[in-house]
Structures are given as structure tokens and as C-alpha cells.
Write an enzyme that holds these catalytic residues in place. Structure first.
Site, PDB file in Angstrom:
ATOM      1  N   CYS A   1       8.049   3.718 -32.322  1.00  0.00           N
ATOM      2  CA  CYS A   1       7.874   4.609 -33.475  1.00  0.00           C
ATOM      3  C   CYS A   1       6.560   4.346 -34.192  1.00  0.00           C
ATOM      4  CB  CYS A   1       9.034   4.439 -34.452  1.00  0.00           C
ATOM      5  SG  CYS A   1      10.622   4.994 -33.803  1.00  0.00           S
TER       6      CYS A   1
ATOM      7  N   GLU B   1       6.127  13.373 -31.543  1.00  0.00           N
ATOM      8  CA  GLU B   1       6.078  11.948 -31.204  1.00  0.00           C
ATOM      9  C   GLU B   1       6.102  11.812 -29.681  1.00  0.00           C
ATOM     10  OE1 GLU B   1       8.048   7.875 -32.966  1.00  0.00           O
ATOM     11  OE2 GLU B   1       9.314   9.654 -32.822  1.00  0.00           O
TER      12      GLU B   1
END
Length: 483
Positions: A288, A385
Site C-alpha cells: 500500500c 493502485e
């Protein structure tokens, strides 16, 4: 392999290893080969309820356990993990794919959370003061929030467990842990280690399941779970927050990221390139915190891209168990397809591929380190992402332009900037909308630092001195002075 054979494959409830009520099992596969490593118990909602009941039954006694006892259990578990680094690293590489060198680093990193919170357990404080009107003494204590549901992701299968379990145990909370179905073996091994270290029965319960929604929702709405700690996607985080609302479950969440990395015109290029490699390629980009959008000043863009592409192309791709491998497989074919689709979309819109960008032949979920330049702002890769080894480069001319682009996202977990100008570093750092910032470094994670984001990247913090606060409540007692 021995390390896989020796890990318990059952649910861990009330201090006993037991099969799922239905007898069902789920397959754990090696992403480097696609072959099955083993099968583990696949919990049902009924199994989840039994786990919560065990945690509730153990809560009062565990909360009353002296802090020093809780501390020493965590410290013993830390020592066991460090002593078994090689076995735990190999287990992690087999179920998740990361190279052994990275897996060993994660073992050390994950163990450190247990050592850190073993020290914090004995430093839980309170206070007493006299009320301004003199009529009462105000006694403030800290108490464990109660039974906790901890949900961990697959990308750091050991460290994400210790980062949540460590403070919960230190604070005096009991736990139901639900690891990701792709990588439960590290969590099951951790549970066995904590049992060996002396953790009482029922304090930690582990349920592995493919039915996350069916198992988790009743627990959050049932009124017995008092705390949820979740690491995963923002989409799932929103669903869990809604479920927590019914019984006002306390939450902390580390959600999605879209980390910008900014290379200013006065950056040291050697430092910037190496920092970008770390920020982009740690864990094959499956983090992340991974640099997702790389903004490079126009004056440095060509040289930076050439150097980065050279470094990325030199990284060896292969099974994480092989010597010299830098980049293992992605977690599964869905993850690989997502990365490739983002690359193809960017190229279709005008981006150039300096290295990588092609699906390799053969088994396994491998994807080559890839560098894209001239990535258009409308490309999906700018807003998505990536979770893969793809570096998307965009140029900028002014400081304000870079900051505006970096902040143009719903996420705010991590950001990186490279500059040799201290004034600029502080100025830009203050303006970036991120919970964590790497200044001239590509690594921000540290057990002694508060980990977490702003905006839709989450709530609360893990690690650091504040990490234990997420598992503690304040209790205030008014004591008349008799005056």
C-alpha cells in the site's frame, strides 16, 4: 516441504486446533508454480461465532493479567520468531512469493512489533488530579477495549499479524484473527509460536476462511466484538465501517494507497533512483506504500528514466526460493492481469515502455519490472493502485504543479520526495496530504513509528507509541475529596 508440513492446518479456537465445523478446506497455492502447497480449514459463520465466544470467555482474566506477564509472553514470542527466521522466511516465500531476502527482512520487521509492544505493555499510564473546584479527585485509568477482530492482508503475512496482535495482547485484549485466504500459513505458525510462548487459551483465536463476508458480518453486528482492526482495500473498508455502525464498534483501518513520489530538480540522482527502487519494488510493488505515480522534474526526466530503467531491467525475476532473485511472482493471476491491463491502457494512450511490459511465458504469476514514461494524466494507472512492479513516470515544471498532482487523489497513505533543499523539503512535506512521508528515502515503515494515512487511506495508526492506544479506553472515576 517440512516447513509447510509442520504448520497447523486447522482453526485455532479456545486454545485447541480443530477442523472447520463443515469439514471444508481451502487450497493454499505457490504463486511461483501454481501448485498446491497444502489445504487448511475453511471456517463457516458458526466457526466464527465459536471463536468470538472463546475470546469473550477469556477477556476478563486476560485483562486482569499483570502487564509484566503480558510483556514477557510477547518477548518470548519475539525470541522464538528470531530463532526460527529461516523456516518462517521460507514458509512466507512459498505461500506469498517474495524472495527469501525480503522474507527474512519481514520476519525481523514483524518480530520487532512484538518486542516493541512488549515494552509498551508495562508503560500503559493514567493519572490523577484535583478538579478545579476542589470537590473531587479525578482518577483516570486505561482499560482494554475488549475482544478484537483483526483482519490481515496477504502481502505481508507475518508482519501484518504481529502489528495488530502485539498491541492487542499488550493492552489486555483478546483476539479473533482472520488472515487472508491466500496466505494463512504464516498466521497459523504465529499462533503456534504465541501458544508456545505461554499465551493463555482463548486470548488468540484464528479462523481461516474463503467466506469472509459470511464470517465477519455477523461478528461485527453481534455486539460482542468491541474493536475492529482491518488492513485491506478502501472498498472493503467502507463495507466494514457500515457494519460496525450498528453496534458502534471501534475501528482502525489501513486502506488503499496511491503514493506519489516527487523528484525535484535539485535532487541527488543516485539517491533518487535508489530510493525509487525501494519505494516501487519492495514486495514486488505489492504494498500500500508503494510509489504509484512518479513525478520527475522536466530537467531530470530523461536521465532519471534511463537510470531507473537500467536498474529495473537488471533485477532478476524468478521463484523467491532461488538464489539471486530480486523479484518473485505476484500473488495470483488476477493481480498479474491487473498490472498488465494498466500497462496496456497507458501505452494505448501514448505512454512509452522503456523496459518490461510483456507477459512472460511459463508457469507462475510473474511480471517483469516495467518502466513507463510520458504517461498521460487520463491513464487508469494514475488513479489505480498498481500493486505490481510497474513504475509510471510523469514530468512536471513547478513545485505547485507537482504538489497539486500528488494531492489529486482520494488516498493519502504515503508520499516520497527527493530534494537537497531543506526549506523545500519542509514546505512540500507540510503541503502533501499523506499520513507518512519519505524524505530522500523510499522506506517509511518502522515499528517505532505511527503507520497510517489520511483521507480514504484509513483511520487510526499502528505501531509507535500511539499504536497501543487503539486498543485502550479511558476510564474516569470521580473521588470526593471530603472538602
Amino acid at each position: 516441504m517440512t516447513v509447510v508440513r509442520d504448520v497447523p492446518k486447522q482453526l485455532y479456537i479456545g486454545g485447541r486446533w480443530q477442523d472447520a465445523e463443515s469439514g471444508r478446506t481451502l487450497s493454499i497455492d505457490n504463486p511461483a508454480t501454481g501448485e498446491e502447497l497444502c489445504r487448511v480449514a475453511d471456517a463457516s459463520p458458526a466457526d466464527g461465532r465459536r471463536a468470538v465466544e472463546a475470546a469473550v470467555a477469556a477477556q476478563a482474566a486476560w485483562a486482569a493479567t499483570p502487564p509484566r506477564v503480558r510483556s514477557e509472553i510477547l518477548r518470548r514470542a519475539y525470541d522464538i520468531i528470531i530463532a526460527r527466521t529461516e523456516d518462517l522466511a521460507l514458509l512466507m516465500t512459498l505461500e506469498m512469493g517474495k524472495p527469501l531476502t525480503e522474507a527474512r527482512a519481514e520476519v525481523a520487521y514483524g518480530a520487532e512489533f512484538l518486542r516493541w509492544f512488549s515494552e509498551e505493555a508495562v508503560r500503559i499510564d493514567g493519572g490523577m488530579m484535583t478538579a478545579p473546584d476542589g470537590r473531587n479527585r479525578l482518577l483516570v485509568t486505561r482499560r482494554p477495549v475488549g475482544p478484537c477482530l483483526l483482519i490481515t492482508p496477504w502481502n505481508f503475512p507475518l508482519a501484518m499479524g504481529t502489528r495488530k496482535i502485539g498491541p492487542a495482547i499488550a493492552a489486555g485484549c483478546t483476539i479473533v484473527l482472520k488472515p487472508a485466504p491466500q496466505t494463512p500459513l504464516s498466521s497459523l505458525a504465529l499462533a503456534a509460536i504465541l501458544k508456545e510462548a505461554g499465551l493463555p487459551d482463548g486470548v488468540l483465536n484464528v479462523v481461516t476462511t474463503t467466506d469472509a463476508a459470511g464470517v465477519v458480518e455477523p461478528l461485527l453486528r453481534g455486539g460482542q466484538i468491541r474493536k475492529l482492526s482491518f488492513t485491506g482495500s478502501t472498498r472493503v473498508g467502507r463495507i466494514l465501517l457500515a457494519q460496525c455502525a450498528d453496534t458502534v464498534v471501534r475501528t482502525s483501518m489501513e486502506l488503499g494507497g496511491n503514493a506519489p513520489l516527487i523528484v525535484f530538480d535539485d535532487a541527488d540522482l543516485d539517491t533518487a533512483v535508489e530510493g525509487t527502487i525501494v519505494a516501487k519494488m519492495r514486495n514486488m510493488g505489492e504494498s500500500c506504500c508503494a510509489a504509484n505515480r512518479i513525478y520527475v522534474h522536466t530537467s531530470l526526466a530523461e536521465e532519471f528514466a534511463t537510470r531507473l530503467a537500467s536498474r529495473m531491467a537488471a533485477l532478476k525475476v524468478g521463484p523467491g526460493t532461488e538464489a539471486g532473485v530480486h523479484v518473485g511472482p505476484l500473488i495470483d493471476n488476477a493481480g498479474r492481469s491487473k498490472a498488465h491491463d494498466l500497462v496496456r491502457d497507458a501505452v494505448k494512450r501514448g505512454a512509452k515502455v522503456l523496459t518490461g511490459g510483456e507477459l512472460p511465458d511459463g508457469p507462475g504469476c510473474f511480471y517483469p519490472p516495467t518502466v513507463l514514461t510520458d504517461v498521460p494524466a487520463e491513464s487508469a494507472i494514475i488513479d489505480t493502485e498498481i500493486f505490481g512492479p510497474v513504475a509510471a513516470l510523469v514530468t512536471f515544471d513547478t513545485e505547485d504543479e507537482a504538489i497539486d498532482a500528488a494531492n489529486d487523489t482520494e488516498f493519502g497513505l504515503a508520499a516520497y520526495l527527493f530534494t537537497q533543499n531543506l526549506d523545500r523539503a519542509l514546505r512540500v512535506g507540510e503541503r502533501l496530504e499523506s499520513g507518512m512521508i519519505g524524505l530522500n528515502t523510499g522506506l517509511v515503515s518502522n515499528p517505532a513509528a505511527p503507520f497510517g494515512g489520511v483521507k480514504q487511506s484509513g483511520l487510526g495508526r499502528e505501531g509507535g507509541r500511539v499504536g497501543i492506544d487503539e486498543f485502550l479506553e479511558y476510564k474516569y472515576i470521580a473521588v470526593p475529596t471530603g472538602a
